[in-house]
Design an enzyme around this catalytic site. Structure first.
Site, PDB file in Angstrom:
ATOM      1  N   SER A  59       0.987  -1.157   0.037  1.00  0.00           N
ATOM      2  CA  SER A  59      -0.010   0.095   0.070  1.00  0.00           C
ATOM      3  C   SER A  59       0.936   1.078   0.241  1.00  0.00           C
ATOM      4  O   SER A  59       1.874   1.624   0.796  1.00  0.00           O
ATOM      5  CB  SER A  59      -0.938  -0.073   1.240  1.00  0.00           C
ATOM      6  OG  SER A  59      -1.436   1.207   1.540  1.00  0.00           O
ATOM      7  N   GLY A  60       0.444   2.147  -0.930  1.00  0.00           N
ATOM      8  CA  GLY A  60       1.191   3.360  -0.893  1.00  0.00           C
ATOM      9  C   GLY A  60       0.854   4.221   0.261  1.00  0.00           C
ATOM     10  O   GLY A  60       1.884   4.885   0.958  1.00  0.00           O
ATOM     11  N   LEU A  61      -0.411   4.347   0.806  1.00  0.00           N
ATOM     12  CA  LEU A  61      -0.801   5.032   2.019  1.00  0.00           C
ATOM     13  C   LEU A  61       0.101   4.419   3.186  1.00  0.00           C
ATOM     14  O   LEU A  61       0.639   5.114   3.877  1.00  0.00           O
ATOM     15  CB  LEU A  61      -1.992   4.873   2.149  1.00  0.00           C
ATOM     16  CG  LEU A  61      -2.726   5.425   3.559  1.00  0.00           C
ATOM     17  CD1 LEU A  61      -2.416   6.864   3.847  1.00  0.00           C
ATOM     18  CD2 LEU A  61      -4.063   4.976   3.933  1.00  0.00           C
ATOM     19  N   ASP A 108       0.840  10.520   1.856  1.00  0.00           N
ATOM     20  CA  ASP A 108       0.557   9.717   0.561  1.00  0.00           C
ATOM     21  C   ASP A 108       0.604  10.741  -0.747  1.00  0.00           C
ATOM     22  O   ASP A 108      -0.307  10.567  -1.502  1.00  0.00           O
ATOM     23  CB  ASP A 108      -0.729   8.812   0.734  1.00  0.00           C
ATOM     24  CG  ASP A 108      -0.890   7.938  -0.381  1.00  0.00           C
ATOM     25  OD1 ASP A 108       0.071   7.498  -0.915  1.00  0.00           O
ATOM     26  OD2 ASP A 108      -2.098   7.461  -0.403  1.00  0.00           O
ATOM     27  N   ASP A 156       1.457  -0.962  -4.835  1.00  0.00           N
ATOM     28  CA  ASP A 156       0.534   0.093  -5.274  1.00  0.00           C
ATOM     29  C   ASP A 156       1.507   1.263  -5.751  1.00  0.00           C
ATOM     30  O   ASP A 156       2.129   1.853  -4.910  1.00  0.00           O
ATOM     31  CB  ASP A 156      -0.010   0.613  -3.836  1.00  0.00           C
ATOM     32  CG  ASP A 156      -0.874   1.816  -4.122  1.00  0.00           C
ATOM     33  OD1 ASP A 156      -0.634   2.410  -5.454  1.00  0.00           O
ATOM     34  OD2 ASP A 156      -1.237   2.403  -3.146  1.00  0.00           O
ATOM     35  N   ASP A 206       1.132   3.844  -7.598  1.00  0.00           N
ATOM     36  CA  ASP A 206       0.637   5.176  -7.543  1.00  0.00           C
ATOM     37  C   ASP A 206       0.353   5.414  -9.253  1.00  0.00           C
ATOM     38  O   ASP A 206      -0.150   4.837  -9.899  1.00  0.00           O
ATOM     39  CB  ASP A 206       1.253   6.352  -6.915  1.00  0.00           C
ATOM     40  CG  ASP A 206       1.440   6.089  -5.125  1.00  0.00           C
ATOM     41  OD1 ASP A 206       0.440   5.618  -4.992  1.00  0.00           O
ATOM     42  OD2 ASP A 206       2.124   6.585  -4.716  1.00  0.00           O
ATOM     43  N   GLU A 209      -2.403   4.076 -11.161  1.00  0.00           N
ATOM     44  CA  GLU A 209      -3.901   4.720 -11.144  1.00  0.00           C
ATOM     45  C   GLU A 209      -3.730   5.872 -12.267  1.00  0.00           C
ATOM     46  O   GLU A 209      -2.530   6.451 -12.491  1.00  0.00           O
ATOM     47  CB  GLU A 209      -4.043   5.061  -9.708  1.00  0.00           C
ATOM     48  CG  GLU A 209      -3.169   6.078  -9.230  1.00  0.00           C
ATOM     49  CD  GLU A 209      -3.323   6.227  -7.518  1.00  0.00           C
ATOM     50  OE1 GLU A 209      -3.169   5.093  -7.035  1.00  0.00           O
ATOM     51  OE2 GLU A 209      -3.368   7.282  -7.115  1.00  0.00           O
ATOM     52  N   LYS A 264       0.635  12.086  -6.673  1.00  0.00           N
ATOM     53  CA  LYS A 264      -0.904  11.823  -6.500  1.00  0.00           C
ATOM     54  C   LYS A 264      -1.274  12.244  -5.216  1.00  0.00           C
ATOM     55  O   LYS A 264      -0.200  12.666  -4.598  1.00  0.00           O
ATOM     56  CB  LYS A 264      -1.010  10.226  -6.790  1.00  0.00           C
ATOM     57  CG  LYS A 264      -0.236   9.177  -5.894  1.00  0.00           C
ATOM     58  CD  LYS A 264      -0.607   9.220  -4.418  1.00  0.00           C
ATOM     59  CE  LYS A 264      -1.956   8.817  -4.128  1.00  0.00           C
ATOM     60  NZ  LYS A 264      -2.218   7.630  -4.223  1.00  0.00           N
ATOM     61  N   ASN A 266      -4.097  11.043  -1.955  1.00  0.00           N
ATOM     62  CA  ASN A 266      -4.808   9.978  -1.683  1.00  0.00           C
ATOM     63  C   ASN A 266      -6.257  10.052  -1.924  1.00  0.00           C
ATOM     64  O   ASN A 266      -6.744  11.072  -1.738  1.00  0.00           O
ATOM     65  CB  ASN A 266      -4.874   9.593  -0.266  1.00  0.00           C
ATOM     66  CG  ASN A 266      -5.420   8.295   0.316  1.00  0.00           C
ATOM     67  OD1 ASN A 266      -6.591   8.321   0.471  1.00  0.00           O
ATOM     68  ND2 ASN A 266      -4.601   7.083   0.306  1.00  0.00           N
ATOM     69  N   SER A 267      -6.946   8.936  -2.583  1.00  0.00           N
ATOM     70  CA  SER A 267      -8.407   9.049  -3.015  1.00  0.00           C
ATOM     71  C   SER A 267      -9.300   9.391  -1.955  1.00  0.00           C
ATOM     72  O   SER A 267     -10.483   9.885  -2.298  1.00  0.00           O
ATOM     73  CB  SER A 267      -8.705   7.743  -3.598  1.00  0.00           C
ATOM     74  OG  SER A 267      -7.636   7.364  -4.386  1.00  0.00           O
ATOM     75  N   ARG A 279      -5.712   1.164 -12.445  1.00  0.00           N
ATOM     76  CA  ARG A 279      -6.776   1.498 -11.284  1.00  0.00           C
ATOM     77  C   ARG A 279      -7.405   2.817 -12.155  1.00  0.00           C
ATOM     78  O   ARG A 279      -6.975   3.749 -12.295  1.00  0.00           O
ATOM     79  CB  ARG A 279      -5.975   1.986 -10.067  1.00  0.00           C
ATOM     80  CG  ARG A 279      -6.806   2.673  -9.169  1.00  0.00           C
ATOM     81  CD  ARG A 279      -6.007   2.542  -7.847  1.00  0.00           C
ATOM     82  NE  ARG A 279      -6.440   3.841  -7.213  1.00  0.00           N
ATOM     83  CZ  ARG A 279      -5.971   3.805  -5.682  1.00  0.00           C
ATOM     84  NH1 ARG A 279      -5.199   2.977  -5.257  1.00  0.00           N
ATOM     85  NH2 ARG A 279      -6.475   4.806  -4.787  1.00  0.00           N
ATOM     86  N   HIS A 308     -12.257   1.901  -8.140  1.00  0.00           N
ATOM     87  CA  HIS A 308     -12.176   2.181  -6.789  1.00  0.00           C
ATOM     88  C   HIS A 308     -13.587   3.246  -6.558  1.00  0.00           C
ATOM     89  O   HIS A 308     -13.910   3.832  -7.503  1.00  0.00           O
ATOM     90  CB  HIS A 308     -11.006   3.105  -6.591  1.00  0.00           C
ATOM     91  CG  HIS A 308     -10.607   3.410  -5.048  1.00  0.00           C
ATOM     92  ND1 HIS A 308     -11.104   2.321  -4.120  1.00  0.00           N
ATOM     93  CD2 HIS A 308      -9.546   4.112  -4.395  1.00  0.00           C
ATOM     94  CE1 HIS A 308     -10.490   2.712  -3.127  1.00  0.00           C
ATOM     95  NE2 HIS A 308      -9.581   3.618  -3.219  1.00  0.00           N
TER      96      HIS A 308
HETATM   97  C1  SPV Z   1      -3.385   2.368  -0.827  1.00  0.00           C
HETATM   98  O1  SPV Z   1      -3.488   1.366   0.015  1.00  0.00           O
HETATM   99  O2  SPV Z   1      -2.318   3.211  -0.784  1.00  0.00           O
HETATM  100  C2  SPV Z   1      -4.247   2.682  -1.636  1.00  0.00           C
HETATM  101  C3  SPV Z   1      -5.784   2.333  -1.522  1.00  0.00           C
HETATM  102  O3  SPV Z   1      -4.169   3.246  -3.055  1.00  0.00           O
HETATM  103  S1  SPV Z   1      -6.581   3.837  -1.005  1.00  0.00           S
HETATM  104  O4  SPV Z   1      -5.939   4.188   0.052  1.00  0.00           O
HETATM  105  O5  SPV Z   1      -7.777   3.150  -0.795  1.00  0.00           O
HETATM  106  O6  SPV Z   1      -6.742   4.518  -2.047  1.00  0.00           O
HETATM  107 MG    MG Z   2      -2.593   4.089  -2.763  1.00  0.00          MG
END
Ligand code: SPV
Ligand code: MG
Length: 295
Positions: A46-48, A58, A85, A87, A114, A120, A122-123, A159, A190
């Site tokens: 996970s990027g986060l 992130d 991930d 990004d 993505e 980027k 975070n979504s 993504r 997503h």
């Molecule tokens: C992550 O885990 O970094 C993701 C998923 O990209 S989310 O945080 O839901 O975008």
């Molecule tokens: Mg991410």
């Protein structure tokens, strides 16, 4: 004689299998080992979570080589296939080519990219702009990634952030189809709604054109069987170990600070021997017997 299955092959098999599969977030070597011991077959890098364990945002504040170095510890400690991930691929098509090359060298099974712009965001962060990439530019990035991989089994997951960015279902489907045609091995769709409706609508309209991957962080109360019946390929539990670790560390740090003693926490936290076990101390002891003074 059968060849050992590569990580890339194992992830590909998960994406293509008719069973619902699961990837669990990990963010360092220790959490990756814990994911394997819990029984998971694969890891979401996970990027986060990787950003968070470095204490940065992130927003691509950790460099991509720092991320790749972290993955190396994760793959060594877990022996599991990892879907990074990735990004936006950390730049344009050329940056993605170099990333794919470096990931393959380190035994990483695949990368998810993505359709946003670098750097980027975070979504789930409200109020931040979520500008999307141009479809053509992103398709070129997918093609470049696929053309650059040496191992046919390495996966590139595309993504789609159209629902996150508020561009609607038709745009999400249009983008997913373009990414599939450009060579993506699977589509990650997503959503940030608390109900799964738009994910299920997308899945119906998509009609199995390529494996679908979802991240139900916001629609967490939906029973997993709903996704199984819908024909989702893979669910990512995206951030639950960094969150679990955060809660446990906050409670423990506050309590030790407040009470200036250890007696309150000792029985609630992993014994030091458990840390040794997770590090593989047993193997070291055996190796010492075999190699030190073995001459
Ligand atoms: C992550 O885990 O970094 C993701 C998923 O990209 S989310 O945080 O839901 O975008
Ligand atoms: Mg991410």
């Amino acid at each position: 004689t059968s060849q050992p299955v590569s990580h890339a092959r194992a992830l590909r098999d998960m994406l293509l299998s008719s069973e619902l599969e699961f990837l669990m977030e990990a963010h360092n070597g220790l959490s990756a080992r814990i994911v394997r011991e819990a029984g998971f077959k694969g890891i979401w890098g996970s990027g986060l979570a990787i950003s968070a364990q470095y204490g940065v945002r992130d927003n691509n504040e950790a460099s991509w080589t720092q991320v790749v170095d972290t993955l190396e510890f994760m793959v060594d400690a877990s022996g599991l296939p990892i879907l990074l991930d990735g990004d936006t691929g950390y730049g344009n098509f050329n940056n993605l080519r170099r990333l794919v090359h470096k990931l393959e060298q380190r035994g990483i099974a695949g990368v998810c990219i993505e359709d946003k712009q670098f750097p980027k965001t975070n979504s789930f962060i409200d109020g931040e702009r979520q500008p999307l990439a141009e479809v053509d530019e992103f398709c070129g990035k997918i093609k470049a990634g696929k053309d650059s991989q040496r191992d046919d089994d390495f996966s590139i997951v595309a993504r789609v952030e159209a629902l996150i960015a508020g561009w609607g279902m038709a745009e999400a489907l249009r983008r997913a189809e373009a990414y599939r045609a450009a060579g993506a091995d699977a589509i990650l769709i997503h959503s940030k709604l608390s109900r799964p409706d738009e994910i299920l609508e997308f899945t119906r309209e998509w009609a199995g054109r390529a494996p679908l991957v979802i991240v139900p962080t916001k629609y967490y109360s939906t029973p997993t069987d709903v996704f199984r019946r819908a024909g989702i390929s893979t669910i990512i539990w995206a951030n639950h170990l960094i969150r679990a670790a955060t809660s446990a560390m906050q409670t423990t740090a506050r309590e030790i600070h407040a009470n200036q003693r250890l007696i309150d926490v000792e029985d609630r936290i992993a014994p030091v021997n458990e840390i040794f076990r997770l590090q593989g101390a047993d193997e070291y002891a055996r190796a010492e017997r075999a190699y030190l003074g073995a001459g």
